[in-house]
Scaffold this motif. Structure first.
Motif, PDB file in Angstrom:
ATOM      1  N   SER A  25       0.824  -1.204   0.000  1.00 14.68           N
ATOM      2  CA  SER A  25       0.000   0.000   0.000  1.00 14.68           C
ATOM      3  C   SER A  25       0.866   1.265   0.000  1.00 14.68           C
ATOM      4  O   SER A  25       0.551   2.242  -0.682  1.00 14.68           O
ATOM      5  N   GLN A  32       1.235   6.456  -6.927  1.00 15.89           N
ATOM      6  CA  GLN A  32       0.099   7.316  -7.277  1.00 15.89           C
ATOM      7  C   GLN A  32       0.417   8.789  -7.031  1.00 15.89           C
ATOM      8  O   GLN A  32      -0.079   9.659  -7.752  1.00 15.89           O
ATOM      9  N   THR A  84      -7.740  11.375  -7.276  1.00 21.01           N
ATOM     10  CA  THR A  84      -8.664  10.449  -6.620  1.00 21.01           C
ATOM     11  C   THR A  84      -7.997   9.102  -6.346  1.00 21.01           C
ATOM     12  O   THR A  84      -8.158   8.530  -5.260  1.00 21.01           O
ATOM     13  N   LEU A  85      -7.225   8.602  -7.315  1.00 24.06           N
ATOM     14  CA  LEU A  85      -6.521   7.335  -7.111  1.00 24.06           C
ATOM     15  C   LEU A  85      -5.484   7.453  -5.993  1.00 24.06           C
ATOM     16  O   LEU A  85      -5.316   6.522  -5.193  1.00 24.06           O
ATOM     17  N   TYR A  86      -4.833   8.600  -5.909  1.00 27.96           N
ATOM     18  CA  TYR A  86      -3.877   8.832  -4.832  1.00 27.96           C
ATOM     19  C   TYR A  86      -4.595   8.838  -3.485  1.00 27.96           C
ATOM     20  O   TYR A  86      -4.146   8.210  -2.525  1.00 27.96           O
ATOM     21  N   ASP A  87      -5.731   9.532  -3.416  1.00 28.82           N
ATOM     22  CA  ASP A  87      -6.507   9.577  -2.176  1.00 28.82           C
ATOM     23  C   ASP A  87      -6.969   8.181  -1.767  1.00 28.82           C
ATOM     24  O   ASP A  87      -6.954   7.829  -0.580  1.00 28.82           O
ATOM     25  N   CYS A  88      -7.378   7.374  -2.740  1.00 29.43           N
ATOM     26  CA  CYS A  88      -7.796   5.995  -2.452  1.00 29.43           C
ATOM     27  C   CYS A  88      -6.639   5.174  -1.909  1.00 29.43           C
ATOM     28  O   CYS A  88      -6.810   4.374  -0.981  1.00 29.43           O
ATOM     29  N   ALA A  89      -5.461   5.357  -2.477  1.00 28.97           N
ATOM     30  CA  ALA A  89      -4.279   4.630  -2.001  1.00 28.97           C
ATOM     31  C   ALA A  89      -3.964   5.017  -0.556  1.00 28.97           C
ATOM     32  O   ALA A  89      -3.649   4.155   0.273  1.00 28.97           O
ATOM     33  N   ASP A  91      -6.165   6.164   1.622  1.00 28.90           N
ATOM     34  CA  ASP A  91      -7.250   5.630   2.444  1.00 28.90           C
ATOM     35  C   ASP A  91      -7.057   4.142   2.716  1.00 28.90           C
ATOM     36  O   ASP A  91      -7.323   3.669   3.823  1.00 28.90           O
ATOM     37  N   SER A  92      -6.604   3.398   1.717  1.00 29.34           N
ATOM     38  CA  SER A  92      -6.405   1.964   1.928  1.00 29.34           C
ATOM     39  C   SER A  92      -5.303   1.721   2.952  1.00 29.34           C
ATOM     40  O   SER A  92      -5.364   0.780   3.744  1.00 29.34           O
TER      41      SER A  92
END
Length: 113
Positions: A25, A32, A84-89, A91-92
């Motif tokens: 992660s 990202q 958004t993909l960076y934020d999701c990464a 968050d995970s």
């Protein structure tokens, strides 16, 4: 109410799995971040070029910003997806931290029994 005990070896194994997933992660978040920043850079460069082009073509100053952003909408879209993909990464990574904390609590509970 009965409490189901979990073997400590299972908890330790799951902790190791979480650590492995956390490592992945972190690498994904780093990747990202680079994609996000590159997309931002490209968008800003093209937007500046578009503004200069529109100025040289004699468009009214009040319209140039909106027209330029409209002409660069695809790059802005790519930039927003990258963010958004960076934020999701990120968050995970936070979810994995919570999972690790839960496993630590279970391990402590097991040793206290």
């Amino acid at each position: 109410m009965s409490v189901k005990t979990i073997e400590m070896s299972e908890v330790v194994q799951e902790m190791m799995n979480v650590k492995t997933r956390m490592d992945g992660s972190i690498k994904e978040a780093y990747k990202q971040a680079k994609v996000k920043d590159a997309a931002e850079r490209e968008y800003r460069k093209q937007l500046a070029k578009e503004i200069l082009k529109l100025k040289s073509e004699g468009y009214q100053a009040t319209l140039i910003g909106d027209i330029a952003r409209g002409n660069c909408a695809d790059l802005k879209f790519e930039r927003d997806i990258a963010k958004t993909l960076y934020d999701c990464a990120k968050d995970s990574k936070d979810v994995l931290k919570a999972e690790a904390s839960m496993l630590q609590t279970i391990a402590k509970f097991q040793t206290d029994l």
